[in-house]
Design a protein around this motif. Sequence first.
Motif, PDB file in Angstrom:
ATOM      1  N   GLY A   1       0.836  -1.201   0.000  1.00  0.00           N
ATOM      2  CA  GLY A   1       0.000   0.000   0.000  1.00  0.00           C
ATOM      3  C   GLY A   1       0.870   1.250   0.000  1.00  0.00           C
ATOM      4  O   GLY A   1       0.707   2.152  -0.824  1.00  0.00           O
ATOM      5  N   LEU A   2       1.860   1.268   0.913  1.00  0.00           N
ATOM      6  CA  LEU A   2       2.764   2.415   0.995  1.00  0.00           C
ATOM      7  C   LEU A   2       3.577   2.550  -0.293  1.00  0.00           C
ATOM      8  O   LEU A   2       3.740   3.643  -0.826  1.00  0.00           O
ATOM      9  CB  LEU A   2       3.748   2.241   2.154  1.00  0.00           C
ATOM     10  CG  LEU A   2       3.218   2.423   3.567  1.00  0.00           C
ATOM     11  CD1 LEU A   2       4.376   2.357   4.552  1.00  0.00           C
ATOM     12  CD2 LEU A   2       2.518   3.762   3.679  1.00  0.00           C
ATOM     13  N   LEU A   3       4.073   1.399  -0.783  1.00  0.00           N
ATOM     14  CA  LEU A   3       4.885   1.426  -1.998  1.00  0.00           C
ATOM     15  C   LEU A   3       4.087   2.029  -3.156  1.00  0.00           C
ATOM     16  O   LEU A   3       4.564   2.917  -3.854  1.00  0.00           O
ATOM     17  CB  LEU A   3       5.338   0.007  -2.352  1.00  0.00           C
ATOM     18  CG  LEU A   3       5.965  -0.183  -3.736  1.00  0.00           C
ATOM     19  CD1 LEU A   3       7.269   0.592  -3.844  1.00  0.00           C
ATOM     20  CD2 LEU A   3       6.232  -1.654  -4.018  1.00  0.00           C
ATOM     21  N   PHE A   4       2.853   1.556  -3.335  1.00  0.00           N
ATOM     22  CA  PHE A   4       2.055   2.045  -4.455  1.00  0.00           C
ATOM     23  C   PHE A   4       1.749   3.533  -4.307  1.00  0.00           C
ATOM     24  O   PHE A   4       1.794   4.280  -5.281  1.00  0.00           O
ATOM     25  CB  PHE A   4       0.752   1.240  -4.567  1.00  0.00           C
ATOM     26  CG  PHE A   4       0.965  -0.182  -5.002  1.00  0.00           C
ATOM     27  CD1 PHE A   4       2.194  -0.600  -5.489  1.00  0.00           C
ATOM     28  CD2 PHE A   4      -0.056  -1.115  -4.934  1.00  0.00           C
ATOM     29  CE1 PHE A   4       2.408  -1.911  -5.891  1.00  0.00           C
ATOM     30  CE2 PHE A   4       0.141  -2.438  -5.340  1.00  0.00           C
ATOM     31  CZ  PHE A   4       1.373  -2.829  -5.814  1.00  0.00           C
ATOM     32  N   ALA A   5       1.446   3.939  -3.080  1.00  0.00           N
ATOM     33  CA  ALA A   5       1.181   5.361  -2.862  1.00  0.00           C
ATOM     34  C   ALA A   5       2.418   6.175  -3.203  1.00  0.00           C
ATOM     35  O   ALA A   5       2.335   7.214  -3.878  1.00  0.00           O
ATOM     36  CB  ALA A   5       0.760   5.600  -1.415  1.00  0.00           C
ATOM     37  N   ALA A   6       3.596   5.697  -2.782  1.00  0.00           N
ATOM     38  CA  ALA A   6       4.834   6.419  -3.079  1.00  0.00           C
ATOM     39  C   ALA A   6       5.086   6.458  -4.587  1.00  0.00           C
ATOM     40  O   ALA A   6       5.526   7.477  -5.123  1.00  0.00           O
ATOM     41  CB  ALA A   6       6.015   5.753  -2.372  1.00  0.00           C
ATOM     42  N   LEU A   7       4.781   5.362  -5.268  1.00  0.00           N
ATOM     43  CA  LEU A   7       4.973   5.334  -6.715  1.00  0.00           C
ATOM     44  C   LEU A   7       4.071   6.358  -7.392  1.00  0.00           C
ATOM     45  O   LEU A   7       4.479   7.061  -8.317  1.00  0.00           O
ATOM     46  CB  LEU A   7       4.666   3.933  -7.268  1.00  0.00           C
ATOM     47  CG  LEU A   7       5.619   2.810  -6.892  1.00  0.00           C
ATOM     48  CD1 LEU A   7       5.231   1.510  -7.582  1.00  0.00           C
ATOM     49  CD2 LEU A   7       7.048   3.162  -7.249  1.00  0.00           C
ATOM     50  N   VAL A   8       2.842   6.452  -6.909  1.00  0.00           N
ATOM     51  CA  VAL A   8       1.923   7.442  -7.492  1.00  0.00           C
ATOM     52  C   VAL A   8       2.459   8.849  -7.246  1.00  0.00           C
ATOM     53  O   VAL A   8       2.499   9.683  -8.157  1.00  0.00           O
ATOM     54  CB  VAL A   8       0.506   7.283  -6.914  1.00  0.00           C
ATOM     55  CG1 VAL A   8      -0.379   8.434  -7.359  1.00  0.00           C
ATOM     56  CG2 VAL A   8      -0.103   5.961  -7.349  1.00  0.00           C
ATOM     57  N   ILE A   9       2.919   9.084  -6.018  1.00  0.00           N
ATOM     58  CA  ILE A   9       3.438  10.419  -5.696  1.00  0.00           C
ATOM     59  C   ILE A   9       4.625  10.770  -6.594  1.00  0.00           C
ATOM     60  O   ILE A   9       4.768  11.901  -7.046  1.00  0.00           O
ATOM     61  CB  ILE A   9       3.851  10.498  -4.204  1.00  0.00           C
ATOM     62  CG1 ILE A   9       2.600  10.399  -3.322  1.00  0.00           C
ATOM     63  CG2 ILE A   9       4.603  11.786  -3.920  1.00  0.00           C
ATOM     64  CD1 ILE A   9       2.902  10.276  -1.838  1.00  0.00           C
ATOM     65  N   ALA A  10       5.483   9.785  -6.880  1.00  0.00           N
ATOM     66  CA  ALA A  10       6.668  10.062  -7.695  1.00  0.00           C
ATOM     67  C   ALA A  10       6.316  10.254  -9.165  1.00  0.00           C
ATOM     68  O   ALA A  10       7.012  10.964  -9.885  1.00  0.00           O
ATOM     69  CB  ALA A  10       7.670   8.913  -7.560  1.00  0.00           C
ATOM     70  N   THR A  11       5.251   9.603  -9.602  1.00  0.00           N
ATOM     71  CA  THR A  11       4.931   9.617 -11.023  1.00  0.00           C
ATOM     72  C   THR A  11       4.089  10.824 -11.406  1.00  0.00           C
ATOM     73  O   THR A  11       4.247  11.394 -12.487  1.00  0.00           O
ATOM     74  CB  THR A  11       4.172   8.317 -11.381  1.00  0.00           C
ATOM     75  OG1 THR A  11       4.913   7.219 -10.879  1.00  0.00           O
ATOM     76  CG2 THR A  11       4.011   8.169 -12.863  1.00  0.00           C
ATOM     77  N   LEU A  12       3.204  11.201 -10.495  1.00  0.00           N
ATOM     78  CA  LEU A  12       2.239  12.249 -10.803  1.00  0.00           C
ATOM     79  C   LEU A  12       2.847  13.573 -11.281  1.00  0.00           C
ATOM     80  O   LEU A  12       2.402  14.117 -12.297  1.00  0.00           O
ATOM     81  CB  LEU A  12       1.350  12.481  -9.577  1.00  0.00           C
ATOM     82  CG  LEU A  12      -0.116  12.777  -9.884  1.00  0.00           C
ATOM     83  CD1 LEU A  12      -0.695  11.707 -10.795  1.00  0.00           C
ATOM     84  CD2 LEU A  12      -0.914  12.863  -8.590  1.00  0.00           C
ATOM     85  N   PRO A  13       3.874  14.096 -10.587  1.00  0.00           N
ATOM     86  CA  PRO A  13       4.404  15.391 -11.031  1.00  0.00           C
ATOM     87  C   PRO A  13       4.872  15.372 -12.484  1.00  0.00           C
ATOM     88  O   PRO A  13       4.665  16.335 -13.214  1.00  0.00           O
ATOM     89  CB  PRO A  13       5.591  15.628 -10.092  1.00  0.00           C
ATOM     90  CG  PRO A  13       5.303  14.814  -8.902  1.00  0.00           C
ATOM     91  CD  PRO A  13       4.558  13.623  -9.382  1.00  0.00           C
TER      92      PRO A  13
END
Lengths: 295, 435, 285
Positions: free
Chosen positions: C250-262
Motif C-alpha cells: 500500500g505504501l509502496l504504491f502510494a509512493a509510486l503514485v506520488i513520484a509519477t504524478l508530477p
Amino acid sequence: MTASREKKIAYGMLVGPSVLIYASIIIFPIVFSLVAGFTEWSGLGVPEFVGLKNYTRMLSDPVFRLGLRNNLLIVAISVFGQIPFGFALAYIIYRRMVRGHDFFETMIFLPITISAIVVAKLWNQIFSPAGLFTQLMRIIRDDPRFVLSVFEDRTFAIVPILFVILWMYTGIYMVIFLANLQRIDPGVIEAAVIDGAREHQILFRVVLPQMVNIVFTTAVFAIAGSLKSFDLIFAMTGGGPAHYTEVIAIYMYLNTFKYYNYGFGSAVSMMIVFLSLGLITAVQSVFRRLEARYV
Amino acid sequence: MLHKRFLMVFAIVALVGGFVFAGGQSEQPAEDDGVITLQVQHYLDLADNVSASNFQELVDAFHAANPDIRLEFDYLFNEPYHNKLQSSAIAGQLADVMFLWPGKRTGEVTGSGAIKDLRPWIEQMDAEFAPAALAPQGANGEIYELPEQVTATHVMFSNDRLMDELGLEFPQTLEELIAQGEVIREAGYIPIAMDNGDGWQMQSCLLSALVARTGGREWLDAARVGDASFSDPEFVNALRVIKALYDNEMFSPGINQAAYGQALTDFVTENAVYFIDGGWRTANLTGEMTDDQYDYVSYHVFPALPQEPGIPDSTAVVAGTGFGMNADLEGAEADAAWEWIYFFAGPEGSAIKAEQGWLPAVQIPLPEDSPVLTVKLADFLGSTPGGYVIDAVMDAEGMGVLHPLLQEMMFGNVTPQEVGDRYEAWVAANDSSRS
Amino acid sequence: MSKMTLGISRSRDVLAWRIFASVFMVFFTFLTLAPLIWLLYSSFKPHPAIIRNVFALPTQLFVENYTKAWRLGNLGLYTINSVVYTASATVITVFLALGAGYGFGKFGYRISGYLYTFFIMGLLVTAHSVLVPLFILETRLSIDDTRFGVILPYVAFGLPFMVYLATSFIRGIPDSLEEVARIDGAGYLKIFWHVIRPISAPVVATMTIFSFVNNWNEFVFVFVLTSKQSLRSLPVGVNAFAGGMSRDYGLLFAALVIATLPMILFYVFFHEQLKRGFAAGAIKE
C-alpha cells in the motif's frame, strides 16, 4: 580583424561554459576508468598493473558473452523496433489519421515520464508468479501452478524485457520525429494530395527522404542508450534467473560494487564505450551510403 | 506570448532557487563545548515504519544517556548503502561509525585496514553475548562489528491448521515430505513456499542447512582451505535434495522468477503448507498475521536426510550485523564510538529492539509481553544446532557463480555433480581463502 | 472518369490507414493506461487487502497509505529537492547546449569538430562507471554533500545529448537568416539571442522535455554524492519503499503514485506550451 576577434570572443562565450563544465566533470572519471581497466584492484589497497588481462578474461567469460548477446538484442529492438514504431506513431499523429491525436500523443509519451524503478515494480506486479496476469491465467486455464515459462528460458527470457523496453522508449522517438515532421513544408504534401498521390506514396516519396538524417541521429542515440541499459533490467530481474537476462552494465555493476573487482569493472565499462563506438561507426557508414543514394 | 513569459519566470525561479540552496550548505560549525559529534552511516529502511520508529527511540535513549555525544546519521538501504560505503572507502572518506556485516558482504572494507578491531573493548565489556556472536570476523581473529543478533537462516515454518485439514503430520524424513506433495497439490495448496528470484535465498535459507547435515562445520572448514572439495558427496548430496524437491514440484511454482517476499505472502494468505525462509521473517509474520494464525504456525527444521554425517537436525546460523568504527578514530572519539556500538547491540539497545520481535545476541531475558512468534523463535534457536551459512564464509563473487548454477540445476540444464565441480573450479582458482 | 476512381481509391486508402492507425493507438493506450489505473486504485487499498486479492477494487478509500508514505518517506522535502535539482539542471543544460549548438553549427571553426565529438563520446559513458572517481573528485573539491555538487553532474551528463540535438537543429537553419542580421550589423551574441534562439523553439521544447524527464528520474548520483537526508531526491525516497525485509505494498504504491504524478502533470501542462513552441518555430519561407 575586429570582426574575426568579435567572432572568436562570441564563440568562446557560447561554447566555453559547456566545455568547461563537461570537461571538469567527465574527463577525470573517464581517464580514471581507462587506467584502472588495466589493473587488478579492489579499490582499496595498491593496484597491480596487468595489461590487457581484464579484457581477455572478459571476452572468455560466458556470462559476459550472454550479456553481450542480450545487449545486441536490445540494440536491435531499439533500432528496428522503437525507431520505426516511433516514426509510425508520429506519422499517424502528424497526418491526423486518428481522432483525439492529442490524447494519444500523451498516452504514448507517458511511459517515459515514469521512472524505470516504477515501471519495473509495475511489471513485476503483473507478470510475476503472484502477479495480475499470472493469477488471471490460473483462473482461465484452471491450473493453479501456471507460471510464464518464458522467464525461465535461456534463449527467450530477455523477450519480455525487450517488450517493456519497446513500450517504454518508443515515445521518445515519436517526439523527435513529430518535431521534425512539423518542419516539413505543408505545401509540399498538399500539392501531392491534389496530384492524387496515395498515402504510401506521400510517405515514401515525400516524407521519408527528408527524414534520413533524423533516422541516423536516432539510431546513434538508440545504440548508445541500449548498451548502457541498466536501471530497468536491474530492477526487473537483476539479470537473473541464472544470468539469462544479464546485460553488460549489470555485469559491470556487480563486479565493481558487489565483488570489489574495481579494475575489472572499469575495463567492462570501457568495453561499453568501445562497443558503442564500433556500432555507431558501422551505422554511420551505412547512412553515408543511403545519403549518397537519396539526397 | 504567455508561454515565453512563463518559461522566463520558470527559468529565473529555478536558477535563483538552485544557487541559493547550493550556497546555503555550509559546514557544520565545530562545537567547542566538549560534545563529540560522530558521523554514522546506518543501514535502515526509513519507509519501514516499525524499524524506523523503533530505531529513533533507541537513538533518543542513547542521546539522553550520553549528552556529551552527538550522532549524525546518513541512512541508506539495500544496494545504495553498499555503493556509498564502497565509494567512501575508496575515497578515504569513511564515516566515523558504520553498519557492517560479519562475513563477506563488507569483507573488502573491513579487511582493508580502514576499520578498527573492537577486541580491546569487547574484552572489557560486562554483558554476556551468545558465543556464535563473537566468532572471529577477520583473518587474525579481529572483530570489526559487534553483532546485534544471532540469526538462523533456515526455518521451516508450518501451517498446522492446514496440516490438520489435510490429515498430515510434520514429516520425519525427506521421503515422507515428498510423499505429502501430491496430497497438498491435489487440495490446491503449495507444498513449500519459497522464492528464489534473486538467487541467494536457496543457498542461504536451504542449501546451507542441508550442507550442515551432509557435511558439517569441519567439512566446510576443510573445503574452504582446499583440504576437501565442493565436488565431494558432502556438498553434492545436499544439491541432490534440492533437485529432488524441485523435480517433485514441492516448491512454489515459478520459484526462480519470484521476488523475495512472494513466498511470505503465500504463507500469510494460507496458500502454502510449509514455508522456508530465515528466522528474521518472524517480525514480518508478527506484523502480517492475525492472532489466530500465530497459534497454528510452528517452527521446524527440514526433515532428516538419508545420511547426515554432519550435524543432524541442524539449521544454519550466522552472527548478525552491527556497528563498527573508522580505524582513524583515537582516544575520546573512539571511546564515544564504542559507547554507541555497545549501546546498540548490548543490553540497553536490545531491550528496546526486543519490543519489535528481535532476538538479541546479548543474553538478556525475553520480555514478558514478547510476541507469540518471538517466543517460538527463541525456543527454536535454543534447541537447534547450527552449521555455517555458506555465503558468510565463502567469497561474495563465488556466490555470484553458485547462485545461478543452483537455478540452472533446477531448470535441468546442469546436474548436481556439475554444479559442485564448477563451483569447486571457481573456488580453487579465485577464492581468497584458498590462496 | 479517371479522376473519379482516383478519388474513391484514395478515400478507401485513407480509410484503411485510419483503421490501422486507430487500432494501433488504442492498443498502445491500453498498455499504458491499464497498469497505471490498477496502480492508482491499488494505492487506496491497505497492504493486507492487496496481498489477499490483487485485482479487487478498494472497498474503502484507504488514504492512510498516502499520508503515511508522505510522512515516513519524507516525500514533501524530497519533492522540493527534486523540483529544484530538475528545474535548475534543465534550464542550465538547455541554455548551455543551445549556445554550444550555435557555436558548433554555424561558426565553421575546425576545433568545433573535435569538441563536438568529445561531447558525443559522453553519450556512451554510464553513470555507474564514473561514480567512484566522481565522488573522489567532489570530495577533493569539497562540493560533495551540496546541492551544487548534485546539479553539476546532472548538467554534465545531460549536455552530450542536448548538444547533439541543438547542433543538428541549428545546422539546418538556412544561413540566409543569419546573413540578413549580419548585414544589419548585429553581433554574434545578438544574433544568437534574437535570431537563433527564437527559431530554435521546437528543439528547445524537445530538449526541455528530455532533460526534465532524465533529471527527474536520476537516481545514483544523489545518494552517493550526498550524505544529508535533507539533500536527497524523490527517486531515492521512493526506492526506500521498494526493497528490503519490511514490506507494505500500500505504501509502496502510494509512493509510486506520488513520484509519477508530477511528471505526468508536467507533461500534460507543458505539452500545450511546447506545442505552441513548435508552431511558433516553424520556418516559413
